[in-house]
Design a protein around this motif. Sequence first.
Motif, PDB file in Angstrom:
ATOM      1  N   HIS A  83       0.852  -1.187   0.000  1.00 14.15           N
ATOM      2  CA  HIS A  83       0.000   0.000   0.000  1.00 14.15           C
ATOM      3  C   HIS A  83       0.892   1.243   0.000  1.00 14.15           C
ATOM      4  O   HIS A  83       1.572   1.533   0.972  1.00 14.15           O
ATOM      5  N   GLY A  84       0.865   1.967  -1.113  1.00 12.13           N
ATOM      6  CA  GLY A  84       1.681   3.165  -1.199  1.00 12.13           C
ATOM      7  C   GLY A  84       3.033   2.869  -1.815  1.00 12.13           C
ATOM      8  O   GLY A  84       3.574   1.777  -1.704  1.00 12.13           O
ATOM      9  N   ILE A  90      -1.015  -7.563   5.420  1.00 11.25           N
ATOM     10  CA  ILE A  90      -1.943  -6.627   4.788  1.00 11.25           C
ATOM     11  C   ILE A  90      -3.230  -6.566   5.599  1.00 11.25           C
ATOM     12  O   ILE A  90      -3.805  -7.604   5.949  1.00 11.25           O
ATOM     13  N   ILE A  91      -3.677  -5.357   5.898  1.00 13.34           N
ATOM     14  CA  ILE A  91      -4.947  -5.137   6.600  1.00 13.34           C
ATOM     15  C   ILE A  91      -6.022  -4.852   5.551  1.00 13.34           C
ATOM     16  O   ILE A  91      -5.994  -3.828   4.875  1.00 13.34           O
ATOM     17  N   GLU A  92      -6.970  -5.763   5.424  1.00 10.92           N
ATOM     18  CA  GLU A  92      -7.945  -5.675   4.343  1.00 10.92           C
ATOM     19  C   GLU A  92      -8.993  -4.587   4.592  1.00 10.92           C
ATOM     20  O   GLU A  92      -9.548  -4.032   3.631  1.00 10.92           O
ATOM     21  N   ASN A  93      -9.283  -4.281   5.836  1.00 11.72           N
ATOM     22  CA  ASN A  93     -10.308  -3.263   6.127  1.00 11.72           C
ATOM     23  C   ASN A  93      -9.693  -1.921   6.507  1.00 11.72           C
ATOM     24  O   ASN A  93     -10.273  -1.147   7.261  1.00 11.72           O
ATOM     25  N   ASP A 118      -1.491   0.858   4.948  1.00  9.31           N
ATOM     26  CA  ASP A 118      -2.485   0.288   5.851  1.00  9.31           C
ATOM     27  C   ASP A 118      -1.958   0.246   7.280  1.00  9.31           C
ATOM     28  O   ASP A 118      -2.725   0.226   8.243  1.00  9.31           O
ATOM     29  N   THR A 119      -0.650   0.270   7.444  1.00  7.38           N
ATOM     30  CA  THR A 119      -0.024   0.128   8.762  1.00  7.38           C
ATOM     31  C   THR A 119      -0.301   1.313   9.677  1.00  7.38           C
ATOM     32  O   THR A 119      -0.513   1.143  10.890  1.00  7.38           O
ATOM     33  N   GLU A 120      -0.298   2.509   9.130  1.00  2.73           N
ATOM     34  CA  GLU A 120      -0.500   3.694   9.966  1.00  2.73           C
ATOM     35  C   GLU A 120      -1.847   3.646  10.681  1.00  2.73           C
ATOM     36  O   GLU A 120      -1.999   4.159  11.793  1.00  2.73           O
ATOM     37  N   VAL A 121      -2.818   2.991  10.052  1.00  2.78           N
ATOM     38  CA  VAL A 121      -4.118   2.800  10.683  1.00  2.78           C
ATOM     39  C   VAL A 121      -3.968   2.095  12.034  1.00  2.78           C
ATOM     40  O   VAL A 121      -4.609   2.476  13.025  1.00  2.78           O
TER      41      VAL A 121
END
Length: 609
Positions: A77-78, A100-103, A123-126
Amino acid sequence: MCGIVGAIAGRDVVPVLIEGLKRLEYRGYDSAGIALVEGDDVRRVRRTGRVSEMEAAAQAEGVHATLGIGHTRWATHGGVTEANAHPHISHGVALVHNGIIENHDAQRARLQQLGYGFESQTDTEVIAHLIHHYLKQGDDLLAALQRAVKELHGAYALAVVSRKEPGRMVVARMGCPLLVGLGEGENFVASDVSAIIQSTRRVIFLEEGDTAELTRESVRVFDGDGSEVQRDEHLSDVSLASLELGPYRHFMQKEIHEQPRALGDTIEAVIDAGGFDPALFGANAADVLQGVEGVQILACGTSFYAGSVARYWIEAISGLPCSVEIASEYRYRSAVANPKHLVVTISQSGETLDTMEALKYAKSLGHDRTLSICNVPESAIPRASKLVFYTRAGAEIGVASTKAFTTQLVALFALAATLAKSNGRLDDAREAVFMDDLRHLPGSVQHALNLEPQIASWAEKFAPKQHALFLGRGVHYPIALEGALKLKEISYIHAEAYPAGELKHGPLALVDADMPVVVIAPNDGLLEKVKSNMQEVRARGGELFVFTDADSNFGESEGVHVIRTPRHVGVLSPIVHTIPVQMLAYHAALARGTDVDKPRNLAKSVTVE
């Protein structure tokens, strides 16, 4: 694919983190970073490119700490930017993440409504913001992590530190490998034992859904329900010597040359068992294999090609039907299950996400006869299988698999022979022949390795080319596929492989003087057919590079280059013919100046879809 290392100690952990990240470089990455808890602050150093660039920046900044985490990122992602590099920080909470975080989109929108800003596209910063959100509600770091992961859909391995709790680190695992290293007055976390082997050999493998808390003096592990549990301690047998280059220029070259030993070590298990005994695959293997009516093999990449060779062996030797499927395709189709089929998963790392998910899917369809062939003890796929055969390749650092592939072939041959013996198709005389073939295999492979100077001279002809074609027939067709894969993986020469009989059904249109054609042509029952296919190439002005056997009866001519491996070794010939295509790829890459051990865009352990 991505790597995690973390440490809490009474000493400066910066050298530990950087050394650990260097040992994880083989996994594939495009940026690296560390985060350190110093006093009441978190300091971060990140760079795109190699670990060495981040190391130079850390030295320039003079960072020191007794608690820290580090990461090598393979972009999902990114793009490849410093802002997207790990670790990610939210108000003093620093975090590294594999998976990977799908949501993440839904969570990002929710957190933005709560007032959180985002600096990256990841997705990690989430996750970092979500943990901080629960810290604000009064949770401590462990509780905040445990609450946060319950809201994540997907795969993750996480290591988290906070400036407000400088005496501990918390971690979590779901779908991606993570282990804890146990020291004296210090503890560690890593995605691979190689990252911490310089500090400890004592490790705990976290299980699916586990979270853990690490301090200098203790490690506490909790299951998915939040209950404290005990996980077994293991003593890693990974040696520091296996992680060093020694006299070789690259790990790939080293690992190609280690194949006689790796094969000998793997064959030793069969010899120690006195033959093809079901016990090779587990204490209860005789019961699991009893009445097997067919074999379904699931794998990805090079392991898929190993399974493709095995299909020929299993059907020819045991008489059982065998299908081989790419794991990422199998898991998304409506498969028709036969519970009396043996499901075989093949994975070097034992953590390949697509293969793991395919195994889960097969089990959900009613398959309870499961066997894993793997090179890494205690990894996820073997733990999820009823039976297991551990190859004895040792640590494999180069991204392009070599010795793991050939030892997988030995394991699969042993499976074919064991199934044949179980159903009465392998008598004592034929078993003795097979055992003798196995005993002589390491020597035949060594003879093939001695061809390296000749193969290196061929590679000079390949270096300026942009395309290549590989041909094989029968059980050697998958070796042509593997040769083409190796060449494109590390030299970036576009290469394709075809059954030689398919040449006239399309690929012949590509053949000209600028398209080298590599032919796997052992002295077997299909040799005359392959010769006819070679004539089709010569008639179109194509240049042939032929790997054949010492006892075949054709030689070089204009436009036909020949290298002879040892005499034909019968049923195990695909293993011997793997060696020259590996070396051709290696030396072509060397001639082109590519990064042999860490080819662009690729990763060793593929733990995302």
